[in-house]
Design an enzyme around this catalytic site. Structure first.
Site, PDB file in Angstrom:
ATOM      1  N   SER A 228     -12.723 -21.835  30.864  1.00 53.34           N
ATOM      2  CA  SER A 228     -11.573 -21.753  31.774  1.00 53.34           C
ATOM      3  C   SER A 228     -11.695 -22.908  32.762  1.00 53.34           C
ATOM      4  O   SER A 228     -12.305 -22.777  33.813  1.00 53.34           O
ATOM      5  CB  SER A 228     -11.556 -20.405  32.510  1.00 53.34           C
ATOM      6  OG  SER A 228     -11.356 -19.345  31.611  1.00 53.34           O
TER       7      SER A 228
ATOM      8  N   LYS B 218      -4.051 -20.360  30.735  1.00 53.50           N
ATOM      9  CA  LYS B 218      -5.138 -19.414  30.990  1.00 53.50           C
ATOM     10  C   LYS B 218      -5.246 -19.097  32.473  1.00 53.50           C
ATOM     11  O   LYS B 218      -5.423 -17.932  32.861  1.00 53.50           O
ATOM     12  CB  LYS B 218      -6.461 -19.990  30.476  1.00 53.50           C
ATOM     13  CG  LYS B 218      -7.707 -19.168  30.824  1.00 53.50           C
ATOM     14  CD  LYS B 218      -7.664 -17.772  30.223  1.00 53.50           C
ATOM     15  CE  LYS B 218      -8.823 -16.901  30.705  1.00 53.50           C
ATOM     16  NZ  LYS B 218     -10.128 -17.336  30.199  1.00 53.50           N
TER      17      LYS B 218
ATOM     18  N   LYS C  43     -12.276 -18.019  40.643  1.00 54.59           N
ATOM     19  CA  LYS C  43     -12.183 -19.435  40.303  1.00 54.59           C
ATOM     20  C   LYS C  43     -10.907 -19.736  39.542  1.00 54.59           C
ATOM     21  O   LYS C  43     -10.200 -20.705  39.830  1.00 54.59           O
ATOM     22  CB  LYS C  43     -13.418 -19.844  39.484  1.00 54.59           C
ATOM     23  CG  LYS C  43     -13.462 -21.292  39.035  1.00 54.59           C
ATOM     24  CD  LYS C  43     -12.994 -21.479  37.604  1.00 54.59           C
ATOM     25  CE  LYS C  43     -13.893 -20.784  36.614  1.00 54.59           C
ATOM     26  NZ  LYS C  43     -13.448 -20.991  35.216  1.00 54.59           N
TER      27      LYS C  43
END
Length: 301
Positions: free
Chosen positions: A107, A181, A250
């Site tokens: 990611s 994502k 994050k």
């Protein structure tokens, strides 16, 4: 030096040898799916235990990332963040042959992904993004959603490999998979946060949380949080989905940064991040993201 393996990687290759860097909770089952599909997998992880698991599964474990990619035409990265991806790409750069494809399934930040793609393209090395969603359970059974950022022809060429790990969907050109994502995880985090608030309010009113979840799941308020996360991880109080809370924060920040770059609103995004960041500060470093529900209850208890 490679650790002992049950079979030689080249003889097991079938459709070819793949280098896999990052054999954590997600990476190891994904690598196992590739082995099960007939590929030889040469893998590296900073920890010894995952390397031993790879060897036991039929792969070849090596001591360095550079050793893993030597001779491989397909390299998969499954790492914590863009900073780590950039460091690994720098480390393996001299060992990558022209014509190699590097697939970042981490990611990562879309802007970093595009920079790396441009950097490697000058050496005839393709760099594409293919982050995943579905958690450890779906990584194990090879049913992940895979969001791919790549040219159409590259996507089609890699379908046989990616399909062993799940269902690939082309989101667009390089960077598009990581953008999708981040946005997906922002939505998932916000769903879970408001679910935690709502279920806690119902509990304090006297409603049975399990019954309330059942009601919501046949109504318009349902989401992945109510259909999966609450029944499997929150209500049983196991909080063990396999995806860390800090990693989710994050990803939320990547989505917020992306939104600001394109001039989109981030008001609700910023409010959700504030709550999740507070939980990350107060909970243990390895807290599962589903622990946001327990944190919410305790914080306002």
């Amino acid at each position: 030096m490679a650790e002992p393996v049950p079979q030689d990687a080249e003889s097991a290759a079938g459709a070819g040898v793949i280098a896999f860097i990052g054999l954590g909770k997600m990476g190891m089952p994904m690598a196992s799916c590739l082995i099960g599909g007939g590929h030889g997998v040469v893998g590296f992880d900073v920890s010894q235990a995952p390397r031993q698991k790879l060897a036991a599964a039929g792969g070849t474990a090596v001591a360095t990332p550079a050793e893993a990619v030597t001779g491989a035409r397909t390299v998969i990265l499954m790492l914590p963040d863009s900073r780590t991806v950039e460091a690994v790409v720098d480390d393996i750069g001299d060992s990558l042959a022209a014509g190699t494809t590097v697939i970042d399934m981490s990611s990562s930040e879309p802007t970093s992904t595009r920079r790396l793609a441009d950097l490697l393209a000058a050496r005839d090395i393709r760099f594409i993004d293919a982050p995943v969603s579905g958690g450890v359970i779906r990584a194990v059974d090879g049913s992940l959603t895979i969001m791919v950022g790549a040219p159409e022809e590259e996507f089609e060429r890699l379908l046989p490999v990616l399909s062993l790990m799940g269902t690939p969907q082309r989101a667009g050109e390089v960077g598009a998979g990581h953008a999708a994502k981040a946005i997906n995880n922002l939505l998932s985090a916000t769903h879970l946060l408001i679910t935690a608030e709502g279920i806690e309010a119902g509990r304090r009113f006297g409603l049975d949380p399990a019954l309330l979840i059942d009601i919501v799941n046949t109504s318009s308020g349902r989401s992945g949080s109510t259909e999966t996360k609450y029944p499997k991880f929150v209500l049983p109080e196991t909080f063990d989905s396999g995806f860390g809370l800090r990693l989710l924060v994050k990803d939320m920040r990547i989505a917020a940064s992306l939104a600001r770059e394109v001039g989109s609103s981030t008001e609700l995004t910023d409010a959700a991040i504030e709550q999740w960041a507070a939980a990350a500060e107060e909970l243990q470093a390895d807290a599962d993201h589903t622990e946001i529900a327990r944190w919410m209850s305790a914080r306002h208890g």
